[in-house]
Design a protein around this motif. Structure first.
Motif, PDB file in Angstrom:
ATOM      1  N   GLN A 166      66.863 -55.922 -13.488  1.00 45.62           N
ATOM      2  CA  GLN A 166      65.965 -55.716 -12.342  1.00 45.62           C
ATOM      3  C   GLN A 166      65.472 -57.042 -11.779  1.00 45.62           C
ATOM      4  O   GLN A 166      65.006 -57.106 -10.635  1.00 45.62           O
ATOM      5  N   PHE A 167      65.556 -58.116 -12.574  1.00 45.43           N
ATOM      6  CA  PHE A 167      65.064 -59.431 -12.157  1.00 45.43           C
ATOM      7  C   PHE A 167      66.196 -60.393 -11.783  1.00 45.43           C
ATOM      8  O   PHE A 167      65.930 -61.511 -11.364  1.00 45.43           O
ATOM      9  N   ASP A 168      67.457 -59.957 -11.941  1.00 45.71           N
ATOM     10  CA  ASP A 168      68.593 -60.838 -11.654  1.00 45.71           C
ATOM     11  C   ASP A 168      68.602 -61.267 -10.186  1.00 45.71           C
ATOM     12  O   ASP A 168      68.524 -60.422  -9.282  1.00 45.71           O
ATOM     13  N   GLY A 169      68.708 -62.575  -9.970  1.00 44.38           N
ATOM     14  CA  GLY A 169      68.841 -63.087  -8.613  1.00 44.38           C
ATOM     15  C   GLY A 169      67.571 -63.081  -7.789  1.00 44.38           C
ATOM     16  O   GLY A 169      67.599 -63.399  -6.592  1.00 44.38           O
ATOM     17  N   VAL A 170      66.434 -62.726  -8.387  1.00 43.36           N
ATOM     18  CA  VAL A 170      65.166 -62.684  -7.637  1.00 43.36           C
ATOM     19  C   VAL A 170      64.685 -64.112  -7.390  1.00 43.36           C
ATOM     20  O   VAL A 170      64.566 -64.915  -8.325  1.00 43.36           O
ATOM     21  N   SER A 171      64.393 -64.434  -6.137  1.00 43.90           N
ATOM     22  CA  SER A 171      64.085 -65.819  -5.760  1.00 43.90           C
ATOM     23  C   SER A 171      62.712 -66.288  -6.226  1.00 43.90           C
ATOM     24  O   SER A 171      62.496 -67.475  -6.440  1.00 43.90           O
ATOM     25  N   CYS A 172      61.791 -65.356  -6.404  1.00 43.07           N
ATOM     26  CA  CYS A 172      60.405 -65.742  -6.716  1.00 43.07           C
ATOM     27  C   CYS A 172      60.073 -65.537  -8.192  1.00 43.07           C
ATOM     28  O   CYS A 172      58.906 -65.355  -8.553  1.00 43.07           O
ATOM     29  N   LEU A 173      61.098 -65.564  -9.056  1.00 38.96           N
ATOM     30  CA  LEU A 173      60.916 -65.228 -10.469  1.00 38.96           C
ATOM     31  C   LEU A 173      59.803 -66.044 -11.122  1.00 38.96           C
ATOM     32  O   LEU A 173      58.964 -65.514 -11.855  1.00 38.96           O
ATOM     33  N   ASP A 174      59.773 -67.356 -10.855  1.00 35.26           N
ATOM     34  CA  ASP A 174      58.797 -68.230 -11.519  1.00 35.26           C
ATOM     35  C   ASP A 174      57.387 -68.092 -10.956  1.00 35.26           C
ATOM     36  O   ASP A 174      56.458 -68.758 -11.410  1.00 35.26           O
ATOM     37  N   GLN A 175      57.209 -67.190  -9.979  1.00 40.40           N
ATOM     38  CA  GLN A 175      55.877 -66.964  -9.402  1.00 40.40           C
ATOM     39  C   GLN A 175      55.324 -65.586  -9.762  1.00 40.40           C
ATOM     40  O   GLN A 175      54.239 -65.214  -9.316  1.00 40.40           O
ATOM     41  N   LEU A 176      56.070 -64.834 -10.585  1.00 37.34           N
ATOM     42  CA  LEU A 176      55.709 -63.436 -10.840  1.00 37.34           C
ATOM     43  C   LEU A 176      54.763 -63.271 -12.021  1.00 37.34           C
ATOM     44  O   LEU A 176      54.894 -63.953 -13.042  1.00 37.34           O
ATOM     45  N   THR A 177      53.830 -62.330 -11.862  1.00 37.95           N
ATOM     46  CA  THR A 177      53.024 -61.825 -12.974  1.00 37.95           C
ATOM     47  C   THR A 177      53.616 -60.477 -13.368  1.00 37.95           C
ATOM     48  O   THR A 177      53.657 -59.551 -12.555  1.00 37.95           O
ATOM     49  N   VAL A 178      54.111 -60.384 -14.594  1.00 35.25           N
ATOM     50  CA  VAL A 178      54.751 -59.147 -15.047  1.00 35.25           C
ATOM     51  C   VAL A 178      53.823 -58.427 -16.011  1.00 35.25           C
ATOM     52  O   VAL A 178      53.418 -58.981 -17.036  1.00 35.25           O
ATOM     53  N   ALA A 179      53.478 -57.190 -15.661  1.00 39.82           N
ATOM     54  CA  ALA A 179      52.642 -56.349 -16.529  1.00 39.82           C
ATOM     55  C   ALA A 179      53.563 -55.483 -17.375  1.00 39.82           C
ATOM     56  O   ALA A 179      54.438 -54.792 -16.848  1.00 39.82           O
ATOM     57  N   LEU A 180      53.390 -55.544 -18.682  1.00 42.84           N
ATOM     58  CA  LEU A 180      54.253 -54.780 -19.579  1.00 42.84           C
ATOM     59  C   LEU A 180      53.445 -54.198 -20.730  1.00 42.84           C
ATOM     60  O   LEU A 180      52.243 -54.433 -20.850  1.00 42.84           O
ATOM     61  N   GLN A 181      54.105 -53.422 -21.552  1.00 40.44           N
ATOM     62  CA  GLN A 181      53.451 -52.785 -22.690  1.00 40.44           C
ATOM     63  C   GLN A 181      53.968 -53.389 -23.990  1.00 40.44           C
ATOM     64  O   GLN A 181      55.006 -54.056 -23.997  1.00 40.44           O
ATOM     65  N   PRO A 182      53.283 -53.156 -25.104  1.00 45.18           N
ATOM     66  CA  PRO A 182      53.755 -53.713 -26.375  1.00 45.18           C
ATOM     67  C   PRO A 182      55.208 -53.374 -26.682  1.00 45.18           C
ATOM     68  O   PRO A 182      55.947 -54.197 -27.212  1.00 45.18           O
ATOM     69  N   MET A 183      55.651 -52.142 -26.321  1.00 46.20           N
ATOM     70  CA  MET A 183      56.996 -51.711 -26.704  1.00 46.20           C
ATOM     71  C   MET A 183      58.061 -52.068 -25.680  1.00 46.20           C
ATOM     72  O   MET A 183      59.230 -51.699 -25.839  1.00 46.20           O
ATOM     73  N   THR A 184      57.712 -52.770 -24.595  1.00 48.40           N
ATOM     74  CA  THR A 184      58.706 -53.161 -23.597  1.00 48.40           C
ATOM     75  C   THR A 184      59.790 -54.035 -24.243  1.00 48.40           C
ATOM     76  O   THR A 184      59.514 -54.827 -25.142  1.00 48.40           O
ATOM     77  N   HIS A 185      61.017 -53.885 -23.759  1.00 51.48           N
ATOM     78  CA  HIS A 185      62.164 -54.576 -24.362  1.00 51.48           C
ATOM     79  C   HIS A 185      61.937 -56.080 -24.443  1.00 51.48           C
ATOM     80  O   HIS A 185      61.370 -56.700 -23.548  1.00 51.48           O
ATOM     81  N   ARG A 186      62.386 -56.650 -25.537  1.00 47.02           N
ATOM     82  CA  ARG A 186      62.187 -58.083 -25.790  1.00 47.02           C
ATOM     83  C   ARG A 186      62.712 -58.955 -24.649  1.00 47.02           C
ATOM     84  O   ARG A 186      62.147 -60.017 -24.348  1.00 47.02           O
ATOM     85  N   ALA A 187      63.786 -58.534 -24.006  1.00 46.85           N
ATOM     86  CA  ALA A 187      64.389 -59.333 -22.934  1.00 46.85           C
ATOM     87  C   ALA A 187      63.413 -59.558 -21.776  1.00 46.85           C
ATOM     88  O   ALA A 187      63.473 -60.592 -21.098  1.00 46.85           O
ATOM     89  N   ILE A 188      62.501 -58.624 -21.545  1.00 44.77           N
ATOM     90  CA  ILE A 188      61.522 -58.783 -20.461  1.00 44.77           C
ATOM     91  C   ILE A 188      60.476 -59.822 -20.864  1.00 44.77           C
ATOM     92  O   ILE A 188      60.049 -60.648 -20.053  1.00 44.77           O
ATOM     93  N   TYR A 189      60.067 -59.794 -22.129  1.00 48.04           N
ATOM     94  CA  TYR A 189      59.107 -60.793 -22.614  1.00 48.04           C
ATOM     95  C   TYR A 189      59.671 -62.209 -22.493  1.00 48.04           C
ATOM     96  O   TYR A 189      58.920 -63.168 -22.351  1.00 48.04           O
ATOM     97  N   GLU A 190      60.988 -62.329 -22.577  1.00 43.97           N
ATOM     98  CA  GLU A 190      61.609 -63.654 -22.581  1.00 43.97           C
ATOM     99  C   GLU A 190      62.014 -64.146 -21.190  1.00 43.97           C
ATOM    100  O   GLU A 190      62.573 -65.240 -21.057  1.00 43.97           O
ATOM    101  N   LEU A 191      61.739 -63.375 -20.160  1.00 44.12           N
ATOM    102  CA  LEU A 191      62.077 -63.802 -18.794  1.00 44.12           C
ATOM    103  C   LEU A 191      61.269 -65.049 -18.406  1.00 44.12           C
ATOM    104  O   LEU A 191      60.092 -65.173 -18.788  1.00 44.12           O
ATOM    105  N   PRO A 192      61.847 -65.958 -17.615  1.00 42.80           N
ATOM    106  CA  PRO A 192      61.124 -67.168 -17.195  1.00 42.80           C
ATOM    107  C   PRO A 192      60.182 -66.910 -16.018  1.00 42.80           C
ATOM    108  O   PRO A 192      60.288 -67.533 -14.960  1.00 42.80           O
TER     109      PRO A 192
END
Length: 643
Positions: free
Chosen positions: A261-287
């Motif tokens: 869902q985040f592939d190729g998004v231009s503003c990635l380094d400006q995003l605040t991502v709200a997630l839950q404890p059980m959200t997939h590890r790959a989302i926690y590791e996004l830049p």
């Protein structure tokens, strides 16, 4: 709320006459509500049709009248009882003239006047496998058929919702909990959304989902993006980014790997991502710029984490969808109004999702019989399925299961739209929000998902009309700055890292204790089963073992309560234990009594074994968390000195 309504209400159209057997009969608007021959006998005959009177029944008594049927139900059933009396005149009058103190004091007995309350009670007290029974007086069935129809429809929907939710919880909580444990260090170092309470008071919030109608709103949203707070679900991010719109918060809760869902998004380094404890590890590791934690209500991992960190972690209702996380965040942030965009909850024009969103390649068509056919194929698996970390068979099986649950709902103009059972559950959740939350908390929710499913109780209009006529666009709050300020306030101290390590080590010890206690129960259980398999049974010896097992069971219960982290790992077995454990009285046939005892002990054994397996699984993960983050931790504390 009901007490207040009763207190303020002045009953009318009520009269009393005498039945042939001498009992009183209430008349409402000239209609006798009970049998004119024998009201007590009528109530008994209605109740005699109830097949199950045990604890695992959910009973609805439609129509209180003078309470003959209600009293019969409370005398003879152990299950949950909900009395639904739709007429406040009848309800208040009866409560004034009949003593129901004993009946109402039962902890699983409820009296309601509005059907919206039944949805909540059903969701809390009904469990998969329970019998559902409607008991009603003949007068109510004949005189108020439209209310009965509404009641049965709501029950069917509530039943479907509960089954879906409980199936998900039974089979997913362990997986979610493992994921949450592996995210613990990031959870420690990230603030939670509760601290943003009322920071955006009176700022309009646009809650962006990925339904087909998003296409109609995106130009308007781009025009007004500097005037509103945008909280988007991850599926909609690519479409927003392509349109030059950067959401203030992106919500992701999925336990699947949805990082595409985040592939190729231009503003990635400006995003605040709200997630839950059980959200997939790959989302926690996004830049991304930063993470914001949403803790679900009644989440065992969150509660345990709050305990060891001495933090009061408060959570939000989940309701099973990322869009509700966006809603509850906006609700908590003080946003006014809250505006739904792309929340179609239905399929339209061959599309399941809006163009430009992450899953816009998922489409549907109608076959010759008018049935929905979804294009799950090899190409879709290569582009979407693999990112979910599913094998081909798992992904392709979604087609059949999804097509099987297709149903119809009404759109904005009363037209029929195709949707899924799951979407319909979400639709009913929004209806429940409209009925139970908006007026009570003085909140405004407006649906601007043009042409999607109609949500009863919520205003519907275009986004342009809503922003121009219903919103304060001159609120003067710099949303980005307010978020920056909140993150500046959040600090992790040396003592926090020490508590974290201490809490993990203490939990390991508690889980080892749980294993020992459960193993002793296993030994006792096996001894009981061995004795019961003999031709001649030493009853005194068995009774002694059963007594010891009962005493140890109390220790098992206490250690499970103390080590709440284990609950998700024994959820399925605990459910099966509660459903399968026989509560028959002692004075039954001796042979049946032995079989009954064997069944109970075997059921208990599965639970004890699950406790041991769960404790071992957690104790493999916990020390690995410290080891994995050892270098980071040692910047702040000396691990050798933390006891």
């Amino acid at each position: 709320e009901l007490a207040d309504r009763i207190r303020e209400h002045q009953p009318k159209d009520i009269d009393f006459i005498q039945a042939l057997n001498g009992d009183l009969v209430m008349c409402y608007q000239g209609l006798p509500l009970h049998s004119l021959d024998n009201p007590v006998d009528e109530a008994q005959k209605v109740f005699d049709n109830v097949k199950n009177t045990k604890y695992n029944t959910f009973n609805i008594v439609y129509g209180l009248g003078l309470g003959y049927l209600f009293k019969r139900a409370t005398m003879e059933t152990e299950g949950t009882i909900v009395v639904f009396e739709p007429h406040l005149d009848v309800l208040k009058t009866t409560l004034e003239v009949v003593d129901f103190v004993e009946e109402i004091q039962r902890k699983n007995t409820f009296v309601i006047n509005e059907l919206k309350d039944l949805r909540r009670i059903f969701g809390h007290y009904f469990y998969k496998g329970d019998d559902v029974c409607i008991q009603m007086l003949t007068s109510y069935r004949i005189a108020y058929p439209e209310i009965l129809s509404e009641l049965t429809t709501l029950l069917q929907e509530s039943y479907r919702t509960s089954i879906i939710n409980q199936q998900t919880m039974l089979y997913k909580t362990r997986q979610w909990s493992v994921a949450a444990l592996n995210n613990l260090f990031d959870i420690l170092e990230s603030p939670d959304s509760w601290g943003l309470k009322d920071r955006f008071k009176d700022v309009p919030a646009v809650l962006v989902s990925a339904g087909p109608s998003l296409e109609f709103a995106i130009d308007t949203l781009r025009k007004y993006q500097d005037k509103v707070m945008i909280i988007a679900v991850g599926q909609a991010l690519k479409a927003l980014d392509k349109a030059g719109i950067r959401p203030h918060i992106v919500e992701v809760i999925e336990n699947l790997n949805v990082s595409q869902q985040f592939d190729g998004v231009s503003c990635l380094d400006q995003l605040t991502v709200a997630l839950q404890p059980m959200t997939h590890r790959a989302i926690y590791e996004l830049p991304v710029k930063r993470l914001l934690l949403n803790f679900p209500n009644s989440d065992n991992i969150a509660r345990w984490f709050g305990d060891i960190m001495k933090r009061q972690l408060r959570g939000f209702p989940n309701r099973g969808s990322v869009s509700f996380c966006a809603y509850y965040n906006a609700f908590h942030f003080g946003n006014e109004p809250m505006i739904l965009v792309g929340q179609d909850l239905a399929y339209r024009d061959g599309k399941c999702y809006a163009s430009g969103t992450s899953y816009d390649k998922i489409k549907y068509e109608l076959d010759e019989e008018g049935k929905v056919k979804i294009n799950y194929n090899e190409e879709l698996y290569e582009t979407i399925g693999k990112t979910f970390e599913m094998n081909r068979e798992e992904f392709m099986s979604r087609k059949e299961s999804q097509e099987k649950e297709i149903m119809k709902v009404k759109g904005w103009s009363g037209e029929d739209l195709h949707t899924t059972v799951t979407y319909n559950v979400f639709l009913n959740n929004y209806i429940d929000i409209a009925e139970t939350e908006l007026e009570r908390y003085e909140k405004v929710l407006i649906n601007c998902s043009i042409g999607g499913a109609y949500i009863k109780g919520i205003e519907h209009m275009s986004l342009q009309e809503c922003l121009e006529n219903r919103c304060n666009l001159n609120h003067g709050i710099n949303i980005d700055q307010a978020l920056d300020d909140y993150y500046e306030e959040f600090k992790i101290a040396e003592e926090d890292y020490k508590r974290f390590v201490r809490g993990i080590r203490k939990t390991e010890d508690d889980l080892n204790d749980a294993k020992k206690i459960a193993q002793y129960s296993i030994n006792l259980s096996n001894s009981i089963l061995k004795e019961l398999s003999k031709k001649v049974i030493n009853e005194k010896y068995v009774d002694g073992l059963v007594d010891k097992l009962g005493k140890n069971d109390r220790k098992v219960i206490n250690v499970v309560k103390k080590t709440r982290l284990i609950n998700p790992f024994i959820n399925k077995e605990l459910y099966e234990y509660s459903k399968g454990y026989s509560r028959e009285a002692e004075n039954i046939d001796p042979e049946n009594k032995i079989e009954n005892l064997k069944d109970n002990v075997e059921q208990s054994l599965k639970l004890y074994e699950a406790i041991i397996n769960g404790a071992e699984s957690i104790n493999e993960i916990l020390p690995a968390i410290i080891e994995k983050n050892k270098e980071r931790l040692e910047q702040y504390i000396d691990l050798q000195k933390v006891k």
